[in-house]
Design a protein around this motif. Structure first.
Motif, short mmCIF file in Angstrom:
data_model
loop_
_atom_site.label_atom_id
_atom_site.label_comp_id
_atom_site.label_asym_id
_atom_site.label_seq_id
_atom_site.Cartn_x
_atom_site.Cartn_y
_atom_site.Cartn_z
N ILE A 1 0.84 -1.20 0.00
CA ILE A 1 0.00 0.00 0.00
C ILE A 1 0.87 1.25 0.00
CG2 ILE A 1 -1.63 1.34 1.40
CD1 ILE A 1 -2.83 -1.43 2.26
N SER A 2 1.90 1.25 0.82
CA SER A 2 2.81 2.38 0.91
C SER A 2 3.55 2.61 -0.42
CB SER A 2 3.82 2.14 2.03
OG SER A 2 4.78 3.15 2.07
N VAL A 3 4.03 1.55 -1.03
CA VAL A 3 4.74 1.65 -2.30
C VAL A 3 3.81 2.18 -3.39
CG1 VAL A 3 5.84 0.29 -4.13
CG2 VAL A 3 6.52 -0.04 -1.76
N ARG A 4 2.57 1.70 -3.42
CA ARG A 4 1.60 2.18 -4.41
C ARG A 4 1.32 3.66 -4.23
NH1 ARG A 4 -2.86 -2.75 -4.87
NH2 ARG A 4 -1.57 -4.12 -6.15
N GLN A 5 1.25 4.12 -2.99
CA GLN A 5 1.04 5.55 -2.73
C GLN A 5 2.23 6.37 -3.23
OE1 GLN A 5 0.25 5.45 1.49
NE2 GLN A 5 -1.98 5.36 1.18
N MET A 6 3.45 5.86 -3.00
CA MET A 6 4.64 6.54 -3.48
C MET A 6 4.64 6.61 -5.00
SD MET A 6 7.84 5.40 -1.05
CE MET A 6 7.43 3.69 -0.76
N ILE A 7 4.23 5.53 -5.65
CA ILE A 7 4.17 5.50 -7.11
C ILE A 7 3.19 6.56 -7.61
CG2 ILE A 7 3.38 4.13 -9.09
CD1 ILE A 7 4.56 1.65 -7.63
N GLU B 1 2.31 9.31 -6.11
CA GLU B 1 2.92 10.63 -5.89
C GLU B 1 3.99 10.93 -6.94
OE1 GLU B 1 4.29 10.47 -1.85
OE2 GLU B 1 2.25 10.38 -1.04
N LEU B 2 4.81 9.93 -7.24
CA LEU B 2 5.85 10.12 -8.24
C LEU B 2 5.27 10.32 -9.63
CD1 LEU B 2 8.52 7.55 -7.00
CD2 LEU B 2 8.71 10.05 -6.99
N GLN B 3 4.17 9.61 -9.95
CA GLN B 3 3.52 9.80 -11.24
C GLN B 3 2.97 11.22 -11.35
OE1 GLN B 3 0.82 6.42 -11.22
NE2 GLN B 3 2.09 5.33 -12.70
N ALA B 4 2.39 11.73 -10.27
CA ALA B 4 1.87 13.10 -10.28
C ALA B 4 3.02 14.10 -10.46
CB ALA B 4 1.10 13.38 -9.00
N GLU B 5 4.15 13.85 -9.80
CA GLU B 5 5.31 14.72 -9.94
C GLU B 5 5.86 14.67 -11.37
OE1 GLU B 5 9.74 15.38 -7.99
OE2 GLU B 5 8.30 14.10 -6.95
N ALA B 6 5.92 13.46 -11.94
CA ALA B 6 6.40 13.32 -13.32
C ALA B 6 5.48 14.04 -14.29
CB ALA B 6 6.51 11.83 -13.69
N GLU B 7 4.18 13.97 -14.05
CA GLU B 7 3.22 14.66 -14.91
C GLU B 7 3.40 16.18 -14.82
OE1 GLU B 7 -1.60 14.83 -15.37
OE2 GLU B 7 -0.70 12.91 -14.81
#
Length: 92
Positions: free
Chosen positions: A14-20, A22-28
């Motif tokens: 769950i934690s890793v999916r949340q980080m992903i 967040e990172l996808q939003a940052e990449a966007e």
């Protein structure tokens, strides 16, 4: 694996999916900045130290199965096939 290990593993997932997410939003957001610079400069391509970005329209042709099914239901059923795939769901 005992229940404590399963709980820890699930929480970690769950934690890793949340980080992903967040990172996808940052990449966007970073992608949008580069696109804005391209619009500002009126170009479809930019290049820097060790990177190149292009942003242009690409034409493609796709099969519209929904319309085909409506117009030719008999052919659609004749040529469609059912498939089964495994799906893993972890919900909070």
């Amino acid at each position: 694996m005992d229940m404590n290990e399963l709980n820890a593993t699930a929480q970690n997932l769950i934690s890793v999916r949340q980080m992903i997410e967040e990172l996808q939003a940052e990449a966007e957001a970073l992608t949008d900045k580069i696109k804005a610079a391209m619009v500002e400069q009126g170009t479809e391509a930019l290049q820097g130290d060790g990177w190149k970005a292009t942003w242009r329209n690409v034409n493609s042709s796709r099969f519209d199965s929904k319309s085909f099914k409506q117009d030719h239901a008999d052919l659609y059923s004749q040529y469609s096939r059912a498939t089964t795939t495994p799906r893993f769901v972890l919900s909070v």
